[in-house]
Each structure stands twice: as structure tokens, then as C-alpha cells.
Scaffold this motif. Structure first.
Motif, PDB file in Angstrom:
ATOM      1  N   LYS A 144      40.767  92.193  69.552  1.00  0.00           N
ATOM      2  CA  LYS A 144      39.708  92.035  68.546  1.00  0.00           C
ATOM      3  C   LYS A 144      39.214  93.380  68.020  1.00  0.00           C
ATOM      4  CE  LYS A 144      35.420  89.435  67.774  1.00  0.00           C
ATOM      5  NZ  LYS A 144      35.970  88.539  66.747  1.00  0.00           N
ATOM      6  N   TYR A 145      39.234  94.409  68.847  1.00  0.00           N
ATOM      7  CA  TYR A 145      38.680  95.713  68.461  1.00  0.00           C
ATOM      8  C   TYR A 145      39.829  96.644  68.099  1.00  0.00           C
ATOM      9  CZ  TYR A 145      34.809  93.435  70.774  1.00  0.00           C
ATOM     10  OH  TYR A 145      33.847  92.522  71.120  1.00  0.00           O
ATOM     11  N   GLN A 146      39.985  96.907  66.780  1.00  0.00           N
ATOM     12  CA  GLN A 146      41.213  97.526  66.290  1.00  0.00           C
ATOM     13  C   GLN A 146      41.025  98.911  65.689  1.00  0.00           C
ATOM     14  OE1 GLN A 146      43.168  94.706  63.691  1.00  0.00           O
ATOM     15  NE2 GLN A 146      43.131  93.091  65.233  1.00  0.00           N
ATOM     16  N   GLY A 147      39.792  99.362  65.482  1.00  0.00           N
ATOM     17  CA  GLY A 147      39.597 100.675  64.862  1.00  0.00           C
ATOM     18  C   GLY A 147      40.013 100.662  63.401  1.00  0.00           C
ATOM     19  N   VAL A 148      39.295  99.882  62.587  1.00  0.00           N
ATOM     20  CA  VAL A 148      39.604  99.757  61.155  1.00  0.00           C
ATOM     21  C   VAL A 148      38.606 100.604  60.357  1.00  0.00           C
ATOM     22  CG1 VAL A 148      39.821  98.147  59.217  1.00  0.00           C
ATOM     23  CG2 VAL A 148      40.535  97.443  61.520  1.00  0.00           C
ATOM     24  N   PHE A 173      45.944  98.041  56.385  1.00  0.00           N
ATOM     25  CA  PHE A 173      45.469  96.749  56.908  1.00  0.00           C
ATOM     26  C   PHE A 173      44.391  96.260  55.954  1.00  0.00           C
ATOM     27  CE2 PHE A 173      42.657  94.283  59.795  1.00  0.00           C
ATOM     28  CZ  PHE A 173      43.584  93.437  60.385  1.00  0.00           C
ATOM     29  N   TYR A 174      44.748  95.310  55.072  1.00  0.00           N
ATOM     30  CA  TYR A 174      43.797  94.779  54.082  1.00  0.00           C
ATOM     31  C   TYR A 174      43.102  95.915  53.324  1.00  0.00           C
ATOM     32  CZ  TYR A 174      44.728  90.368  56.386  1.00  0.00           C
ATOM     33  OH  TYR A 174      45.361  89.257  56.907  1.00  0.00           O
ATOM     34  N   ASP A 175      43.923  96.867  52.845  1.00  0.00           N
ATOM     35  CA  ASP A 175      43.486  98.015  52.059  1.00  0.00           C
ATOM     36  C   ASP A 175      42.570  98.964  52.840  1.00  0.00           C
ATOM     37  OD1 ASP A 175      43.955  99.283  49.574  1.00  0.00           O
ATOM     38  OD2 ASP A 175      41.915  98.820  48.918  1.00  0.00           O
ATOM     39  N   ALA A 176      42.666  98.933  54.152  1.00  0.00           N
ATOM     40  CA  ALA A 176      41.967  99.887  55.025  1.00  0.00           C
ATOM     41  C   ALA A 176      43.010 100.483  55.974  1.00  0.00           C
ATOM     42  CB  ALA A 176      40.863  99.190  55.800  1.00  0.00           C
ATOM     43  N   VAL A 177      42.566 101.407  56.834  1.00  0.00           N
ATOM     44  CA  VAL A 177      43.441 102.011  57.838  1.00  0.00           C
ATOM     45  C   VAL A 177      43.111 101.411  59.196  1.00  0.00           C
ATOM     46  CG1 VAL A 177      43.920 104.148  59.107  1.00  0.00           C
ATOM     47  CG2 VAL A 177      43.869 104.170  56.615  1.00  0.00           C
ATOM     48  N   ASN A 178      44.145 101.003  59.940  1.00  0.00           N
ATOM     49  CA  ASN A 178      43.974 100.344  61.225  1.00  0.00           C
ATOM     50  C   ASN A 178      44.676 101.164  62.303  1.00  0.00           C
ATOM     51  OD1 ASN A 178      44.410  98.619  63.506  1.00  0.00           O
ATOM     52  ND2 ASN A 178      44.109  96.809  62.220  1.00  0.00           N
ATOM     53  N   TYR A 179      43.866 101.792  63.182  1.00  0.00           N
ATOM     54  CA  TYR A 179      44.430 102.665  64.222  1.00  0.00           C
ATOM     55  C   TYR A 179      45.276 101.884  65.225  1.00  0.00           C
ATOM     56  CZ  TYR A 179      41.518 106.697  62.839  1.00  0.00           C
ATOM     57  OH  TYR A 179      40.955 107.755  62.172  1.00  0.00           O
ATOM     58  N   MET A 180      44.833 100.667  65.578  1.00  0.00           N
ATOM     59  CA  MET A 180      45.607  99.889  66.535  1.00  0.00           C
ATOM     60  C   MET A 180      46.951  99.476  65.949  1.00  0.00           C
ATOM     61  SD  MET A 180      44.700  96.400  68.668  1.00  0.00           S
ATOM     62  CE  MET A 180      43.865  97.188  70.046  1.00  0.00           C
TER      63      MET A 180
END
Length: 484
Positions: A166-170, A194-201
Motif C-alpha cells: 500500500k505504501y509506494q512512495g509516489v 505511475f498515473y503521471d507521477a513517479v513511484n519509487y516502489m
């Protein structure tokens, strides 16, 4: 075999959740299996002063953060046979808390880059870097994108463990240039987008050699949309390199025979002393002293994922019709805190709602309670049921994630099993599972058998550490095959 274990928190230095327990206990178990494992984490300002005073300062330098450079220091401390490294930068880490700041994207990308850039200062070249959750996901990315061509780095393999999907760093997509300093092609090709954002996970998952999570059932569940948190498609595509290894607990710390927090110590051969803990807890919490009244307990964060909607739906009815006491310890969402306070007001002789956190009280509740209620909506592994089993508090849990992997339904004919389960996320199913437990409790000999089974369950780190070691060996073997 050399392993660098990367975590944002580890007991006893810093803790907000279960990752800290794992990072504080798994390395010790790996060490006992002959692995040269070392841990690296941020040097948070809230690390207790006596640990900070014992650290050896071994390096000063700079780390690039996109177009600018930032100071980095490295400290070292040997604790209980394991070497810990601490990445120092007061601008990023000397704060009141650990997470939840506006610059978290920058703080943890700095940490990830530092992990790799500080390997020469450690003079430790791991065979495997074991990263955990979103805070260290970019280690996998930077290793592949920034260190290729350097033979010291090229043979390092990565294992990435998901503790909670659940906690992905978006973060907003402008971190690509201003914070990460990476080419936009890695956003445009979907590696970090990730949905026009950056996702660290997401980046961590794509660039890891192998992926693991904290129970076999959760490893399967997260490949489905319901549990997948919008990454289920990616995880299905990685299913051949996705493994589940259940967490353990430190049996030296969680031991009812030696736990200094308890009123009375006991073990599986002196199980009757468990009720002495109940009587003394009843006294301290202001509940009627009743040695044979079943005590049902919850020690939990008060959030929806823990199944609290089911408890809210049924607990009034249960308390009206059953002769039980209910003890709660935890903090979380205000709506649940207020509801449990109201429950204690409505049933003052049956309910004790402790809206706070106290490690001593938690241990006393595990020792005093007969039944441990954990009706989670989802549960990657869960630590509460493992402690409850160790202390002979019989779990009533929902059949999900690590709960399904560790709680075995009691069979009154074979006398096997250590708890009671229900499958659907449904308040009445939870109530019926609890009633089955209460019915078994009425038969003293049967209940003693279930509690004994619970205490004889082995969820120490020993077996899981062996599984991790085998996974590291498999990783190294896959690398050797590529080299050939």
C-alpha cells in the motif's frame, strides 16, 4: 556470502512499524546461518543518544542530488554481533520524525544513492543488496543505471522485499529531473511512471533481480487486483521471480519465560500461571477480577485495514450476549479511537480501551489474554498473531496473507491447530469464529491443548533465515550462469 541489508528503520535505533522489527532481528538470524550480513539505514536525529555516542565515524564526502552536491557522512556501530552503518546528513535526517515531510522524495533518493556510493568507504562489496519497501527501492534503479561499467558493482544482485504494497512512495513527476537527475526516458518508458507521477516502489520492483514479500499467501494475493494496489499487472509479469517468506519474531525478545514486562513468567509447562497475569491485569485496568472469564484482546493500529469495521459492527452484540472481557491497546484514526472509548463507557465492567501505546502494557496483554482478535482486511504478514501464539493467546483471525500462513485451524478430533479462522471479510463470520473459540474455552482441557499448540508453534526467524539464505544463493547462482 556477503549481504548488505538496506532499511529505513531498524530496532533498536528507529521504529515506526514492522519493518524495524524485521531489520533488527532477521540479520541476527542470517548471521547465525553463516551469512556476512550488514545493515545500512539513515542516521535519524531521533536515534537514542547512547547509540549515537558509540558510533565510529568513518567517512565524510559528497553525494550528487541531481544538479547539486550534498554532504554525506558514514558512521558504523557493531550491535549484538551485526555491523550497522548510518548515512549521515543533518539537513535530511535530523528531524523530529522519520517520514511525512514535503521533501521525502529528495531525502530517500539521497539515501539510496548514498548506499551505493559509500560501498568503497565501507570496504564491503556485497554479493547481494537486500532492499526493503519504497524508501530503498531506488537502490535497485541507481545500481543498474549509474554503476554499470564499474566491475565492482556489476556482479551485485538485488532482492527487493515488499512489507506492505500500500505504501509506494509516489511523488510529483518533476522529481525526475530536479531530485533524481535521471533521463526522462525512464519516466516515458513506464519504469518510474505511475498515473503521471513517479513511484519509487515501482522502480524498485522493475529493477530488482528478485522480489520477495513477507508471506507466501500475500505473494499470491498481490497478483490480484483487489490486493495489488495498481501494481498487480507488474507483479504478475514478475511471478517467476516473486517469492513469499513469512516473517518471524525474535524469540529471545518475545519469551514469556523471561519477559521482564510480565507480572508472572511462564512457559508451556507452567501454562496455568498465564491466568495469574490475567488477574493482575484485570486489577490494574479496573476490570472485575474473574480468573475464568475469557479475556479477548486486540493490540493494533486503529486503521481500517485491521478489520475494525467488523469489530464496530458486532462488538456491542457480542458483549451483550457473551460473558467476556475485551481489552484494546492502540492508537490511530480518531473515529476508531472515539468508538472504542464509547464502547468502554457503555460496558465499563467488560471493556478496557487503552488509546495509547505502551510496550509494557502490550506484553502484559499478550500474556494475560486468552484470545487474540485480528480480523484484518489484508495482512502482508502480521506480527501480532505471532507474538500471541508465543504467549499462548489463541488467535482468531481472518484467512488472509500471513495470518493464513501462520494460524492453523484447530481440529477438535485430531487435536491439531493453534487458532480459529474465518474466510470472508464479514462481521457475522468474525463473530461466529469468535464464538467457536469461546465454546472451546469452556472445556478446560481442550483449551489447554489449543494454547499448548499455540506456544509450540515455531515462528522464530530460524527457518525463514534459511529460506532467505537459499534465495540469496539462488540469486548468486543465476548471476554465475549469466557470467558463463
Amino acid at each position: 556470502m556477503k549481504v548488505l541489508y538496506v532499511a529505513s528503520e531498524a530496532v533498536p535505533f528507529a521504529k515506526t512499524g514492522g519493518l524495524a522489527d524485521v531489520a533488527g532481528s532477521l540479520p541476527k538470524a542470517l548471521k547465525a546461518e553463516g551469512v556476512d550480513v550488514r545493515v545500512i539505514m539513515p542516521k535519524f536525529g531521533k536515534i537514542p543518544e547512547h547509540f549515537r555516542n558509540e558510533m565510529e565515524h568513518i567517512y565524510d564526502g559528497e553525494i550528487p542530488v541531481s544538479w547539486r552536491s550534498k554532504y554525506v557522512g558514514l558512521d558504523k556501530l557493531d550491535y549484538e554481533g551485526v555491523t550497522y552503518y548510518f548515512v549521515d546528513n543533518e539537513e535530511y535526517f535530523k528531524r523530529e520524525g522519520f517520514y511525512g515531510y514535503g521533501d521525502d522524495a529528495e531525502r530517500f533518493s539521497f539515501f539510496c544513492r548514498a548506499v551505493l556510493n559509500l560501498l568503497p568507504a565501507m570496504d564491503f562489496w556485497p554479493d547481494v543488496i537486500h532492499t526493503n519497501d519504497w524508501h530503498s527501492g531506488l537502490v535497485n534503479v541507481f545500481l543498474k543505471l549509474e554503476h554499470q561499467g564499474d566491475e565492482r558493482y556489476e556482479n551485485i544482485r538485488t532482492l527487493y522485499t515488499i512489507h506492505n504494497l500500500k505504501y509506494q512512495g509516489v511523488f510529483p513527476k518533476d522529481v525526475m529531473g530536479d531530485v533524481l537527475g535521471l533521463d526522462w526516458k525512464y519516466f516515458n518508458n513506464g519504469d518510474l511512471e505511475f498515473y503521471d507521477a513517479v513511484n519509487y516502489m515501482k522502480g524498485g520492483l522493475i529493477y530488482a533481480d528478485y522480489i520477495s514479500t513477507v508471506s507466501k499467501t500475500y505473494a499470491k494475493e498481490i497478483q490480484y487486483e483487489y490486493f495489488g494496489e495498481h501494481l498487480d499487472g507488474l507483479l504478475r509479469s514478475r511471478k517467476d521471480t516473486l517469492f513469499g517468506i513469512v516473517n518471524g519474531i525474535d524469540y529471545n525478545v518475545y519469551n514469556p519465560a523471561t519477559d521482564k514486562n510480565l507480572y508472572e513468567n511462564y512457559d508451556v509447562t507452567t501454562l496455568d500461571r498465564k491466568a495469574d497475569n490475567k488477574v493482575l491485569l484485570q486489577r490494574d485496568l479496573g476490570l472485575p477480577i474473574a480468573r475464568r472469564t475469557p479475556m479477548v484482546a486486540m493490540v493494533s493500529r486503529l486503521v481500517a485495514a485491521k478489520g475494525l469495521d467488523l469489530v464496530v459492527r458486532m462488538m456491542d452484540e457480542i458483549l451483550q450476549h457473551e460473558d467476556i472481557q475485551f481489552v484494546l491497546l492502540g492508537t490511530g484514526d480518531k473515529e476508531y479511537e472515539d468508538w472504542f472509548k464509547g464502547l468502554a463507557w457503555r460496558f465499563p465492567t467488560k471493556v478496557s480501551a487503552n488509546i495509547r501505546f505502551s510496550n509494557q502494557l502490550a506484553q502484559r496483554i499478550y500474556a494475560a489474554s486468552d484470545i487474540f482478535l485480528m480480523p484484518s482486511n489484508y495482512e502482508p504478514c502480521g506480527i501480532g498473531q505471532l507474538i500471541a501464539l508465543r504467549y499462548g493467546s489463541v488467535p482468531v483471525v481472518r484467512e488472509t496473507g500471513g495470518l493464513k500462513d501462520t494460524v492453523i485451524p484447530y481440529d477438535k478430533y485430531s487435536k491439531e491447530g493453534n487458532g480459529f479462522l474465518f474466510s470472508d471479510y464479514n462481521a457475522h463470520e468474525m463473530m461466529y469464529a469468535l464464538k467457536r473459540a469461546l465454546s472451546a474455552y469452556e472445556n478446560y482441557e481442550e483449551w489447554k491443548q489449543i494454547a499448548t499448540n499455540a506456544m509450540n508453534s515455531d515462528y522464530s526467524w530460524k527457518e525463514s533465515a534459511r529460506e532467505y539464505k537459499a534465495l540469496y544463493e539462488k540469486l548468486m547462482g543465476s548471476q554465475a550462469e549469466k557470467a558463463e
